[in-house]
Design an enzyme around this catalytic site. Sequence first.
Site, PDB file in Angstrom:
ATOM      1  N   GLY A 340     -15.695 -16.758   3.622  1.00 25.91           N
ATOM      2  CA  GLY A 340     -16.390 -18.012   3.422  1.00 25.91           C
ATOM      3  C   GLY A 340     -15.482 -19.221   3.546  1.00 25.91           C
ATOM      4  O   GLY A 340     -15.935 -20.350   3.564  1.00 25.91           O
ATOM      5  N   SER A 342     -13.084 -19.535   6.079  1.00 25.48           N
ATOM      6  CA  SER A 342     -12.595 -19.684   7.448  1.00 25.48           C
ATOM      7  C   SER A 342     -12.941 -21.052   8.027  1.00 25.48           C
ATOM      8  O   SER A 342     -13.991 -21.619   7.732  1.00 25.48           O
ATOM      9  CB  SER A 342     -13.191 -18.604   8.351  1.00 25.48           C
ATOM     10  OG  SER A 342     -12.558 -17.376   8.146  1.00 25.48           O
TER      11      SER A 342
END
Length: 402
Positions: A340, A342
């Site tokens: 989540g 990235s």
Amino acid sequence: ARRLLLLLAAAGLLAGAAAGLWLLGCPVSAARVAWARTIAACARQGPAHPMASVSFRITTGTFLLEVQVPGAPGWRLACHDYWSLALGTWVCRQLGHLRLTHHKGVNLTDVQADAAQEFAQILPNPVSNTEDVWQIRWAHGCESGRIVALKCSECGARARDARVVGGSDAAPGRWPWQVSLHLDTQHLCGGSLVAPEWVVTAAHCVHSYRHLPVSRWQVFAGLVSQAVGGQAAGAVPGSILSHARYNDSSHDYDIALVKLRTPLRFSDAVHAVCLPPYHQDLPAGTACWISGWGYTQPGHALVPLIGTKKCNGSCMYSGELSPRMLCAGYSDGKVDACQGDSGGPLVCPDDLAWRLVGIVSWGTGCAEPNHPGVYTKVAEFLDWIYHTQGVDSLLAGWGCPE
């Protein structure tokens, strides 16, 4: 097995920098220097740029440009003679700004320059030798009687205070460049504002969805929690551009740009981060910050940079890092970006500004010992960012490769 670190955008957004006055009536001696940056651009290819070793700085309040030329100690106001839009754009970029916003000539009679003030004047036909490009002139010696005032795009304002594994909650306004990229109604990745209409994220966030209509994406800025995202209208991208050399297997060239249809309005909660200078090579141990929602709710964490040699060693990633990657984190794990997170920012403070040093890219697990987070090294992609923005033709006359 190694997993990609899919991002969730960082929490609050920091207070914007004060714009200051553009009237340039303050004494030069009283103006506080905002920052100075040694120029090292355009040196990677071909002959040295005519100003590759010159340093520039812009004074706060007056926005007067000062120049430091090798072999001539001290800072000198820049004469407006032979100045150009292309040169102003180039200087702003070397200071980490995406673009030039204003530049003009200011009459020397309108500023209170010291009687012994020296000036630097560029010559009409720049060549590859720095000393041949700049001419030192004595007090009030500019041929035109004017000096350069320069404003670059706003970025990198310091946050009001300092979830990511091992991190802490991020206060509203802490990271104003952090955005959340939603596909349909779900947060997928994070990103960083570098201008009102430009977001930098990771290519792996958008690569698998490259055939979907761009209208299915939304960009949310200024969010404190994802719950707000369902109630607010996100900005709609006009285009999403991944690097053409992105490799889905090695995660090399893991960078993408999102251009918004309508520029965002900056505020205390929405603001841009500065880009790094060319050839930035921060030492191992430099303290930087990661931020995002991820699996651990909104937050941020302090992580030190890890030298590439160590990170590429047999105890960590055994040569898997390319020159376009960098590592940050701890050998014993505990603090890391995670699913989540990235596409989100790794930022480092630099003088009075924050710089986008890395983009959350990949790693083995989350916060595992000897497997720190791996980030796209933004300094390696400055030419690509500027070229994608589409104004590099301005610089053709100054020897910078497009």
